[in-house]
Design a protein around this motif. Structure first.
Motif, PDB file in Angstrom:
ATOM      1  N   VAL A 207       0.841  -1.200   0.000  1.00  0.00           N
ATOM      2  CA  VAL A 207       0.000   0.000   0.000  1.00  0.00           C
ATOM      3  C   VAL A 207       0.874   1.247   0.000  1.00  0.00           C
ATOM      4  O   VAL A 207       0.605   2.228  -0.712  1.00  0.00           O
ATOM      5  CB  VAL A 207      -0.954   0.002   1.208  1.00  0.00           C
ATOM      6  CG1 VAL A 207      -1.684   1.342   1.320  1.00  0.00           C
ATOM      7  CG2 VAL A 207      -1.960  -1.136   1.101  1.00  0.00           C
ATOM      8  N   GLY A 208       1.954   1.212   0.782  1.00  0.00           N
ATOM      9  CA  GLY A 208       2.853   2.356   0.877  1.00  0.00           C
ATOM     10  C   GLY A 208       3.530   2.701  -0.436  1.00  0.00           C
ATOM     11  O   GLY A 208       3.840   3.863  -0.696  1.00  0.00           O
ATOM     12  N   GLU A 209       3.758   1.701  -1.282  1.00  0.00           N
ATOM     13  CA  GLU A 209       4.460   1.923  -2.539  1.00  0.00           C
ATOM     14  C   GLU A 209       3.527   2.084  -3.736  1.00  0.00           C
ATOM     15  O   GLU A 209       3.983   2.388  -4.839  1.00  0.00           O
ATOM     16  CB  GLU A 209       5.438   0.764  -2.792  1.00  0.00           C
ATOM     17  CG  GLU A 209       6.570   0.737  -1.777  1.00  0.00           C
ATOM     18  CD  GLU A 209       7.496  -0.454  -1.947  1.00  0.00           C
ATOM     19  OE1 GLU A 209       7.319  -1.202  -2.919  1.00  0.00           O
ATOM     20  OE2 GLU A 209       8.388  -0.622  -1.104  1.00  0.00           O
ATOM     21  N   PHE A 210       2.239   1.897  -3.512  1.00  0.00           N
ATOM     22  CA  PHE A 210       1.293   1.981  -4.633  1.00  0.00           C
ATOM     23  C   PHE A 210       1.021   3.437  -5.012  1.00  0.00           C
ATOM     24  O   PHE A 210       0.783   4.277  -4.137  1.00  0.00           O
ATOM     25  CB  PHE A 210      -0.017   1.288  -4.264  1.00  0.00           C
ATOM     26  CG  PHE A 210      -1.040   1.312  -5.365  1.00  0.00           C
ATOM     27  CD1 PHE A 210      -0.872   0.518  -6.485  1.00  0.00           C
ATOM     28  CD2 PHE A 210      -2.148   2.139  -5.301  1.00  0.00           C
ATOM     29  CE1 PHE A 210      -1.797   0.543  -7.525  1.00  0.00           C
ATOM     30  CE2 PHE A 210      -3.081   2.170  -6.323  1.00  0.00           C
ATOM     31  CZ  PHE A 210      -2.902   1.368  -7.437  1.00  0.00           C
ATOM     32  N   PRO A 211       1.028   3.763  -6.311  1.00  0.00           N
ATOM     33  CA  PRO A 211       0.773   5.139  -6.762  1.00  0.00           C
ATOM     34  C   PRO A 211      -0.726   5.456  -6.749  1.00  0.00           C
ATOM     35  O   PRO A 211      -1.397   5.410  -7.771  1.00  0.00           O
ATOM     36  CB  PRO A 211       1.335   5.148  -8.184  1.00  0.00           C
ATOM     37  CG  PRO A 211       1.177   3.737  -8.646  1.00  0.00           C
ATOM     38  CD  PRO A 211       1.394   2.880  -7.431  1.00  0.00           C
ATOM     39  N   TYR A 212      -1.235   5.793  -5.590  1.00  0.00           N
ATOM     40  CA  TYR A 212      -2.677   5.989  -5.427  1.00  0.00           C
ATOM     41  C   TYR A 212      -3.106   7.396  -5.845  1.00  0.00           C
ATOM     42  O   TYR A 212      -2.291   8.265  -6.128  1.00  0.00           O
ATOM     43  CB  TYR A 212      -3.069   5.726  -3.960  1.00  0.00           C
ATOM     44  CG  TYR A 212      -2.551   6.756  -2.994  1.00  0.00           C
ATOM     45  CD1 TYR A 212      -3.361   7.798  -2.551  1.00  0.00           C
ATOM     46  CD2 TYR A 212      -1.238   6.714  -2.520  1.00  0.00           C
ATOM     47  CE1 TYR A 212      -2.887   8.768  -1.674  1.00  0.00           C
ATOM     48  CE2 TYR A 212      -0.758   7.666  -1.648  1.00  0.00           C
ATOM     49  CZ  TYR A 212      -1.583   8.687  -1.225  1.00  0.00           C
ATOM     50  OH  TYR A 212      -1.109   9.642  -0.361  1.00  0.00           O
ATOM     51  N   GLY A 213      -4.426   7.598  -5.860  1.00  0.00           N
ATOM     52  CA  GLY A 213      -4.985   8.921  -6.135  1.00  0.00           C
ATOM     53  C   GLY A 213      -4.671   9.414  -7.538  1.00  0.00           C
ATOM     54  O   GLY A 213      -4.825   8.698  -8.522  1.00  0.00           O
ATOM     55  N   LYS A 214      -4.212  10.656  -7.643  1.00  0.00           N
ATOM     56  CA  LYS A 214      -3.956  11.269  -8.945  1.00  0.00           C
ATOM     57  C   LYS A 214      -2.915  10.506  -9.746  1.00  0.00           C
ATOM     58  O   LYS A 214      -2.995  10.433 -10.982  1.00  0.00           O
ATOM     59  CB  LYS A 214      -3.507  12.721  -8.766  1.00  0.00           C
ATOM     60  CG  LYS A 214      -4.616  13.655  -8.294  1.00  0.00           C
ATOM     61  CD  LYS A 214      -4.114  15.081  -8.192  1.00  0.00           C
ATOM     62  CE  LYS A 214      -5.240  16.032  -7.751  1.00  0.00           C
ATOM     63  NZ  LYS A 214      -4.746  17.434  -7.628  1.00  0.00           N
ATOM     64  N   GLN A 215      -1.935   9.915  -9.044  1.00  0.00           N
ATOM     65  CA  GLN A 215      -0.906   9.153  -9.755  1.00  0.00           C
ATOM     66  C   GLN A 215      -1.520   7.956 -10.481  1.00  0.00           C
ATOM     67  O   GLN A 215      -1.191   7.678 -11.640  1.00  0.00           O
ATOM     68  CB  GLN A 215       0.165   8.665  -8.781  1.00  0.00           C
ATOM     69  CG  GLN A 215       1.183   9.712  -8.380  1.00  0.00           C
ATOM     70  CD  GLN A 215       2.321   9.088  -7.601  1.00  0.00           C
ATOM     71  OE1 GLN A 215       2.110   8.387  -6.616  1.00  0.00           O
ATOM     72  NE2 GLN A 215       3.529   9.335  -8.028  1.00  0.00           N
ATOM     73  N   PHE A 216      -2.416   7.250  -9.803  1.00  0.00           N
ATOM     74  CA  PHE A 216      -3.029   6.086 -10.448  1.00  0.00           C
ATOM     75  C   PHE A 216      -3.974   6.520 -11.570  1.00  0.00           C
ATOM     76  O   PHE A 216      -4.040   5.869 -12.616  1.00  0.00           O
ATOM     77  CB  PHE A 216      -3.777   5.232  -9.430  1.00  0.00           C
ATOM     78  CG  PHE A 216      -4.323   3.953 -10.019  1.00  0.00           C
ATOM     79  CD1 PHE A 216      -3.464   2.970 -10.473  1.00  0.00           C
ATOM     80  CD2 PHE A 216      -5.689   3.739 -10.139  1.00  0.00           C
ATOM     81  CE1 PHE A 216      -3.946   1.796 -11.030  1.00  0.00           C
ATOM     82  CE2 PHE A 216      -6.192   2.581 -10.690  1.00  0.00           C
ATOM     83  CZ  PHE A 216      -5.319   1.593 -11.136  1.00  0.00           C
ATOM     84  N   VAL A 217      -4.682   7.609 -11.377  1.00  0.00           N
ATOM     85  CA  VAL A 217      -5.540   8.143 -12.443  1.00  0.00           C
ATOM     86  C   VAL A 217      -4.691   8.475 -13.664  1.00  0.00           C
ATOM     87  O   VAL A 217      -5.087   8.199 -14.806  1.00  0.00           O
ATOM     88  CB  VAL A 217      -6.309   9.387 -11.947  1.00  0.00           C
ATOM     89  CG1 VAL A 217      -6.975  10.107 -13.117  1.00  0.00           C
ATOM     90  CG2 VAL A 217      -7.361   8.981 -10.919  1.00  0.00           C
ATOM     91  N   ASN A 218      -3.511   9.048 -13.443  1.00  0.00           N
ATOM     92  CA  ASN A 218      -2.618   9.370 -14.561  1.00  0.00           C
ATOM     93  C   ASN A 218      -2.182   8.107 -15.304  1.00  0.00           C
ATOM     94  O   ASN A 218      -2.038   8.116 -16.535  1.00  0.00           O
ATOM     95  CB  ASN A 218      -1.388  10.129 -14.058  1.00  0.00           C
ATOM     96  CG  ASN A 218      -1.705  11.554 -13.651  1.00  0.00           C
ATOM     97  OD1 ASN A 218      -2.714  12.113 -14.080  1.00  0.00           O
ATOM     98  ND2 ASN A 218      -0.868  12.139 -12.811  1.00  0.00           N
ATOM     99  N   ILE A 219      -1.969   7.015 -14.569  1.00  0.00           N
ATOM    100  CA  ILE A 219      -1.580   5.754 -15.211  1.00  0.00           C
ATOM    101  C   ILE A 219      -2.747   5.190 -16.011  1.00  0.00           C
ATOM    102  O   ILE A 219      -2.560   4.668 -17.116  1.00  0.00           O
ATOM    103  CB  ILE A 219      -1.090   4.745 -14.157  1.00  0.00           C
ATOM    104  CG1 ILE A 219       0.164   5.276 -13.462  1.00  0.00           C
ATOM    105  CG2 ILE A 219      -0.782   3.395 -14.809  1.00  0.00           C
ATOM    106  CD1 ILE A 219       0.634   4.429 -12.300  1.00  0.00           C
ATOM    107  N   LEU A 220      -3.954   5.298 -15.484  1.00  0.00           N
ATOM    108  CA  LEU A 220      -5.137   4.894 -16.249  1.00  0.00           C
ATOM    109  C   LEU A 220      -5.226   5.680 -17.553  1.00  0.00           C
ATOM    110  O   LEU A 220      -5.482   5.120 -18.624  1.00  0.00           O
ATOM    111  CB  LEU A 220      -6.406   5.098 -15.421  1.00  0.00           C
ATOM    112  CG  LEU A 220      -6.677   4.122 -14.278  1.00  0.00           C
ATOM    113  CD1 LEU A 220      -7.859   4.596 -13.446  1.00  0.00           C
ATOM    114  CD2 LEU A 220      -6.946   2.709 -14.810  1.00  0.00           C
ATOM    115  N   ASN A 221      -5.002   6.974 -17.449  1.00  0.00           N
ATOM    116  CA  ASN A 221      -5.042   7.819 -18.650  1.00  0.00           C
ATOM    117  C   ASN A 221      -3.953   7.399 -19.646  1.00  0.00           C
ATOM    118  O   ASN A 221      -4.191   7.337 -20.861  1.00  0.00           O
ATOM    119  CB  ASN A 221      -4.835   9.286 -18.273  1.00  0.00           C
ATOM    120  CG  ASN A 221      -6.000   9.858 -17.479  1.00  0.00           C
ATOM    121  OD1 ASN A 221      -7.117   9.359 -17.571  1.00  0.00           O
ATOM    122  ND2 ASN A 221      -5.742  10.890 -16.695  1.00  0.00           N
TER     123      ASN A 221
END
Length: 245
Positions: A207-221
Motif C-alpha cells: 500500500v505504501g508503494e502503490f501510486p494511489y490517487g492522482k498518480q493512479f488516475v494518470n496511469i489509467l489515462n
C-alpha cells in the motif's frame, strides 16, 4: 511525473519474481483469508464493494471480468447488476479453490466461472467484456501498466473499468491511527492467525508503494482510459477508480 517503480515483495529472501511470490503468499493464507479480510477491516470491505457495485449497476453490464478475484467476493457481489456472466481470474489456485467452493455452495456455477489467469496475459479476445472490476488487486500486479493495458484491450468500446484499492488517508487523526494499525496491529494479528510471517507485513508495504490517487488516475489515462475519476472512501483509506474505454 516520475513514479515509484520499486516492487514490494512478500518474501524478500527469495529470488523469485513478484508474481510468483504473490501467488505463493495467497496460496499460503487462502484458508484464513475471508475471515481475516472481514475481521481486520471490521467488515468495511463489504461496504466498499457495495459502493463499487452501485457504480457498476449504472452501466448494466452483461459480461464482467473480475481480475484478481481471490475467493470471489467481488464477483458474487457484482451479480446484483443482473449480469449474465462473470468470469473471475486469479494467479492463486488456493484462493480459487476457496472461491469455487463458495460459488458451488451458493448454487452460482451458471453465473460465475473462476479460472487461473494472469492480468498481464489475459486469454480473452479483444473487445469482449462490458466491464472489468478489480478489488484490492492492482497493487499486486508485477507490471502495473501492462496489466491495465491488457484490461483495456479486452474491454468493449465504451466499456468500464472499476478498481477498488487501498490508499493513504490525509486527515491527520485518521492518518495516524491508520498507519499505526497497518504497521503494527494488522501484521501481528495476520501472522498469528494465518501462520504466514510475511503476508500481512507485505500488505502495508505494498500500500505504501502503490501510486494511489492522482498518480493512479494518470496511469489509467496513460494506458488509454478516459473519463477517469477517483473517489475517496472512508477518509481515504481506500479509493474507487473508474475509467472508460
Amino acid at each position: 511525473m516520475k513514479l515509484n517503480t520499486k516492487l514490494a515483495l512478500p518474501y524478500k529472501d527469495q529470488n523469485t519474481g513478484k508474481k510468483q511470490q504473490v501467488a505463493t503468499m495467497f496460496d499460503n493464507i487462502s484458508g484464513n483469508y475471508d475471515f481475516l479480510n472481514h475481521f481486520l477491516s471490521a467488515g468495511i470491505d463489504i461496504y466498499w464493494r457495495g459502493k463499487a457495485v452501485k457504480e457498476l449497476k449504472k452501466i448494466n453490464p452483461k459480461i464482467i471480468l473480475d481480475v484478481a478475484t481471490g475467493t470471489s467476493d467481488f464477483a458474487i457481489a457484482a451479480l446484483e447488476t443482473g449480469a449474465d456472466k462473470i468470469i473471475g481470474i486469479d494467479i492463486s489456485e488456493g484462493m480459487l479453490s476457496v472461491g469455487r467452493k463458495k460459488i458451488e455452495n451458493l448454487g452460482l456455477q451458471n453465473k460465475i466461472e473462476l479460472r487461473s489467469g494472469d492480468c498481464e496475459n489475459l486469454l480473452f479476445e479483444d473487445n469482449y467484456f462490458d466491464a472489468v472490476i478489480v478489488a484490492f488487486g492492482v497493487r499486486n500486479f508485477e507490471n502495473l501498466e501492462k496489466g491495465l493495458s491488457n484490461i483495456y484491450r479486452v474491454l468493449k468500446d465504451g466499456g468500464t473499468v472499476i478498481v477498488l484499492e487501498f490508499s493513504k488517508p490525509s486527515f491527520l487523526p485518521v492518518k495516524y491511527a491508520f498507519n499505526f494499525y497497518f504497521k503494527f496491529i494488522l501484521p501481528f494479528i495476520g501472522r498469528l492467525i494465518s501462520k504466514d510471517q510475511a503476508a500481512y507485513s507485505y500488505l502495508p508495504e505494498s500500500v505504501g508503494e502503490f501510486p494511489y490517487g492522482k498518480q493512479f488516475v494518470n496511469i489509467l489515462n496513460k494506458t488509454g482510459f478516459k473519463s477517469t475519476k477517483c473517489t475517496k472512501l472512508t477518509f481515504g483509506i481506500s479509493s474507487l477508480y473508474i475509467g472508460r474505454k
